[in-house]
Design an enzyme around this catalytic site. Structure first.
Site, mmCIF file in Angstrom:
data_model
loop_
_atom_site.group_PDB
_atom_site.id
_atom_site.type_symbol
_atom_site.label_atom_id
_atom_site.label_comp_id
_atom_site.label_asym_id
_atom_site.label_seq_id
_atom_site.Cartn_x
_atom_site.Cartn_y
_atom_site.Cartn_z
ATOM 1 N N TRP A 107 36.274 11.377 -6.463
ATOM 2 C CA TRP A 107 37.344 12.274 -6.001
ATOM 3 C C TRP A 107 38.591 11.501 -5.566
ATOM 4 O O TRP A 107 39.604 12.090 -5.227
ATOM 5 C CB TRP A 107 36.861 13.191 -4.872
ATOM 6 C CG TRP A 107 36.062 12.488 -3.833
ATOM 7 C CD1 TRP A 107 36.523 11.885 -2.713
ATOM 8 C CD2 TRP A 107 34.637 12.341 -3.813
ATOM 9 N NE1 TRP A 107 35.483 11.344 -2.011
ATOM 10 C CE2 TRP A 107 34.313 11.616 -2.662
ATOM 11 C CE3 TRP A 107 33.604 12.736 -4.667
ATOM 12 C CZ2 TRP A 107 32.998 11.278 -2.321
ATOM 13 C CZ3 TRP A 107 32.297 12.411 -4.334
ATOM 14 C CH2 TRP A 107 32.006 11.692 -3.182
ATOM 15 N N ARG A 108 38.491 10.160 -5.571
ATOM 16 C CA ARG A 108 39.698 9.368 -5.293
ATOM 17 C C ARG A 108 40.453 9.050 -6.580
ATOM 18 O O ARG A 108 41.490 8.404 -6.545
ATOM 19 C CB ARG A 108 39.326 8.073 -4.559
ATOM 20 C CG ARG A 108 38.900 8.350 -3.138
ATOM 21 C CD ARG A 108 38.688 7.082 -2.343
ATOM 22 N NE ARG A 108 38.409 7.429 -0.960
ATOM 23 C CZ ARG A 108 37.722 6.670 -0.108
ATOM 24 N NH1 ARG A 108 37.255 5.507 -0.514
ATOM 25 N NH2 ARG A 108 37.511 7.073 1.124
ATOM 26 N N GLU A 156 35.676 17.828 -0.651
ATOM 27 C CA GLU A 156 35.695 17.938 0.814
ATOM 28 C C GLU A 156 34.637 18.928 1.309
ATOM 29 O O GLU A 156 34.004 18.702 2.336
ATOM 30 C CB GLU A 156 37.085 18.370 1.304
ATOM 31 C CG GLU A 156 38.131 17.273 1.207
ATOM 32 C CD GLU A 156 37.797 16.051 2.062
ATOM 33 O OE1 GLU A 156 37.055 16.181 3.046
ATOM 34 O OE2 GLU A 156 38.270 14.954 1.729
ATOM 35 N N GLN A 213 28.666 17.602 6.165
ATOM 36 C CA GLN A 213 27.248 17.465 6.533
ATOM 37 C C GLN A 213 26.412 16.737 5.484
ATOM 38 O O GLN A 213 25.191 16.794 5.521
ATOM 39 C CB GLN A 213 26.574 18.839 6.732
ATOM 40 C CG GLN A 213 27.417 19.884 7.381
ATOM 41 C CD GLN A 213 27.220 19.894 8.870
ATOM 42 O OE1 GLN A 213 26.445 19.114 9.414
ATOM 43 N NE2 GLN A 213 27.930 20.771 9.552
ATOM 44 N N THR A 214 27.040 16.088 4.509
ATOM 45 C CA THR A 214 26.259 15.480 3.429
ATOM 46 C C THR A 214 26.786 14.069 3.135
ATOM 47 O O THR A 214 27.993 13.846 3.142
ATOM 48 C CB THR A 214 26.355 16.351 2.153
ATOM 49 O OG1 THR A 214 26.123 17.706 2.515
ATOM 50 C CG2 THR A 214 25.332 15.935 1.114
ATOM 51 N N GLY A 252 22.034 21.882 0.253
ATOM 52 C CA GLY A 252 21.867 22.566 1.532
ATOM 53 C C GLY A 252 23.143 23.287 1.986
ATOM 54 O O GLY A 252 24.168 23.236 1.325
ATOM 55 N N TYR A 253 23.035 23.965 3.117
ATOM 56 C CA TYR A 253 24.171 24.717 3.699
ATOM 57 C C TYR A 253 24.834 25.568 2.603
ATOM 58 O O TYR A 253 25.990 25.364 2.231
ATOM 59 C CB TYR A 253 25.193 23.776 4.337
ATOM 60 C CG TYR A 253 24.599 22.945 5.445
ATOM 61 C CD1 TYR A 253 24.453 23.462 6.737
ATOM 62 C CD2 TYR A 253 24.143 21.650 5.206
ATOM 63 C CE1 TYR A 253 23.891 22.707 7.754
ATOM 64 C CE2 TYR A 253 23.566 20.892 6.222
ATOM 65 C CZ TYR A 253 23.454 21.423 7.482
ATOM 66 O OH TYR A 253 22.900 20.679 8.478
ATOM 67 N N TYR A 256 39.692 21.086 9.615
ATOM 68 C CA TYR A 256 39.482 19.755 9.047
ATOM 69 C C TYR A 256 39.740 19.762 7.536
ATOM 70 O O TYR A 256 40.503 18.948 7.012
ATOM 71 C CB TYR A 256 38.055 19.238 9.340
ATOM 72 C CG TYR A 256 37.697 18.142 8.386
ATOM 73 C CD1 TYR A 256 38.227 16.874 8.565
ATOM 74 C CD2 TYR A 256 36.933 18.406 7.248
ATOM 75 C CE1 TYR A 256 37.983 15.869 7.653
ATOM 76 C CE2 TYR A 256 36.687 17.398 6.331
ATOM 77 C CZ TYR A 256 37.211 16.147 6.538
ATOM 78 O OH TYR A 256 36.984 15.161 5.626
ATOM 79 N N ASP A 264 37.457 14.265 11.510
ATOM 80 C CA ASP A 264 36.041 14.534 11.224
ATOM 81 C C ASP A 264 35.197 13.685 12.175
ATOM 82 O O ASP A 264 35.740 13.047 13.102
ATOM 83 C CB ASP A 264 35.724 14.245 9.743
ATOM 84 C CG ASP A 264 35.807 12.758 9.412
ATOM 85 O OD1 ASP A 264 36.270 11.967 10.259
ATOM 86 O OD2 ASP A 264 35.390 12.379 8.298
ATOM 87 N N CYS A 308 33.146 1.109 11.462
ATOM 88 C CA CYS A 308 32.932 1.571 12.838
ATOM 89 C C CYS A 308 31.740 2.533 12.839
ATOM 90 O O CYS A 308 31.868 3.732 13.074
ATOM 91 C CB CYS A 308 34.196 2.246 13.364
ATOM 92 S SG CYS A 308 34.170 2.487 15.147
ATOM 93 N N CYS A 331 32.406 -4.823 14.399
ATOM 94 C CA CYS A 331 33.698 -5.147 15.033
ATOM 95 C C CYS A 331 34.274 -6.457 14.496
ATOM 96 O O CYS A 331 35.497 -6.624 14.438
ATOM 97 C CB CYS A 331 33.540 -5.222 16.549
ATOM 98 S SG CYS A 331 32.897 -3.697 17.254
HETATM 99 S S1 SF4 Z 1 36.598 -2.891 16.928
HETATM 100 FE FE1 SF4 Z 1 34.546 -2.103 16.617
HETATM 101 S S2 SF4 Z 1 34.386 -0.314 17.902
HETATM 102 FE FE2 SF4 Z 1 36.552 -0.797 17.713
HETATM 103 S S3 SF4 Z 1 37.251 0.465 16.024
HETATM 104 FE FE3 SF4 Z 1 36.703 -1.512 15.172
HETATM 105 S S4 SF4 Z 1 34.551 -1.302 14.536
HETATM 106 FE FE4 SF4 Z 1 35.045 0.389 15.900
#
Ligand code: SF4
Length: 316
Positions: free
Chosen positions: A24-25, A37, A42-43, A81-82, A118, A136, A181, A188
């Site tokens: 989809w990109r 979207e 939920q998937t 689902g859903y 959203y 989201d 993240c 990090c």
């Molecule tokens: S530093 Fe870590 S906690 Fe902060 S936004 Fe980046 S991945 Fe997330």
């Protein structure tokens, strides 16, 4: 204080170099972006890709989707689902045909059946380049962490939005949440905005966002009946997933035969234990039930629980 200019720049550059290649990109067609979207709600991405490709092949535009039978749409959706999402897609495709084209403002996209804030923001920004920030689950988590739990997600997402390229900006933030993240043990050390992240500095990233309280699991026992007659099988309209067919459950006039097995099946917080039996009908069939030719079973929307029940009957 967030340095939104530096965060935006770092995110944009990181996204250009690291974004995943997803079907989809590869398109700017609002219809295809909208379908993706809705499927992605939920998937997981990996689960959505084959469904997206099959769905777009069969229904390449709103007209094709609007004209299809609900049965066919649900059959192609079966397993995602859903299912209210699939029914709403079809309702919305009829709205699109009635108005003559895909809506191109946030408010009009939001008016389509099954579209919330959203999805409207995602389609408006990705397909039309309109400056609406998406929030989201991934974005919510990133924002909770970079503000160390102090920022309002919608306000911070709007602050971080790059008005020159809302599509890239929104997708960058969602992508960061999806691949760096992460909910547990965020990476990090590979994060392009680590120097701006308050949680990373405070060492609180694994505590954020706070835990959601999940509803308690409800355990239920049900019985499925496999009733065959002259190359046909009896099915009942599903009471768990509207528009789908299930194996019938106990009813007056059903004579229970040998056990064929059992299995567990989970829908949201409901945990079912199904036992599957052969049976014959000694009277009339329950209202709504229908006989289907066994060879046509692949062509109708069959619930996942029914598919599992039939597998028990094949294995015996
Ligand atoms: S530093 Fe870590 S906690 Fe902060 S936004 Fe980046 S991945 Fe997330």
């Amino acid at each position: 204080m967030l340095d939104e200019v530096l965060i935006r720049r770092a995110l944009g550059r990181w996204y250009d170099r690291n974004k995943r290649s997803l079907p989809w990109r590869e398109t700017s067609d609002p219809y295809a972006i909208w379908i993706s979207e809705i499927m992605l709600q939920q998937t997981r991405v990996a689960a959505v890709i084959p469904y997206y490709e099959r769905f777009l092949k069969r229904f390449p535009n709103a007209a094709a989707l609007a004209q299809a039978s609900e049965e066919e749409v649900l059959t192609l959706w079966s397993g995602l689902g859903y299912y209210s999402r699939a029914r709403n897609l079809q309702k919305a495709s009829r709205q699109i045909i009635e108005r003559g084209s895909f809506p191109n403002t946030h408010a009009e996209i939001r008016d389509l059946a099954g579209v919330g804030d959203y999805t409207a923001a995602a389609v408006a920004s990705i397909a039309f380049g309109l400056p609406h920030a998406v929030v989201d689950g991934n974005v919510r988590r990133v924002i909770a962490r970079i503000t160390n739990g102090k920022g309002d997600p919608q306000a911070v997402a709007s602050l971080l939005l790059d008005h020159k390229n809302p599509s890239r900006s929104n997708q960058a933030l969602m992508e960061l949440g999806a691949v760096v993240c992460l909910p547990r043990d965020p990476h990090c050390e590979n994060c392009p905005i680590a120097i701006h992240c308050e949680a990373s500095k405070a060492g609180t990233q694994n505590d954020l966002p706070g835990k959601r309280v999940k509803p308690a699991t409800v355990y239920l026992k049900r019985t499925q009946l496999v009733i065959r007659r002259k190359g046909k099988i009896l099915l009942a309209p599903s009471d768990r997933v509207k528009g789908f067919w299930d194996l019938p459950e106990l009813f007056e006039g059903a004579r229970i035969g040998a056990s064929l097995g059992s299995f567990r099946h989970t829908i949201t917080h409901y945990n079912y234990r199904f036992t599957v039996h052969e049976a014959v009908v000694a009277g009339s069939i329950p209202e709504g039930c229908r006989w289907f030719r066994s060879k046509d079973i692949g062509e109708i929307p069959l619930s996942t629980a029914a598919k599992k029940g039939l597998l028990c009957s094949i294995g015996v």
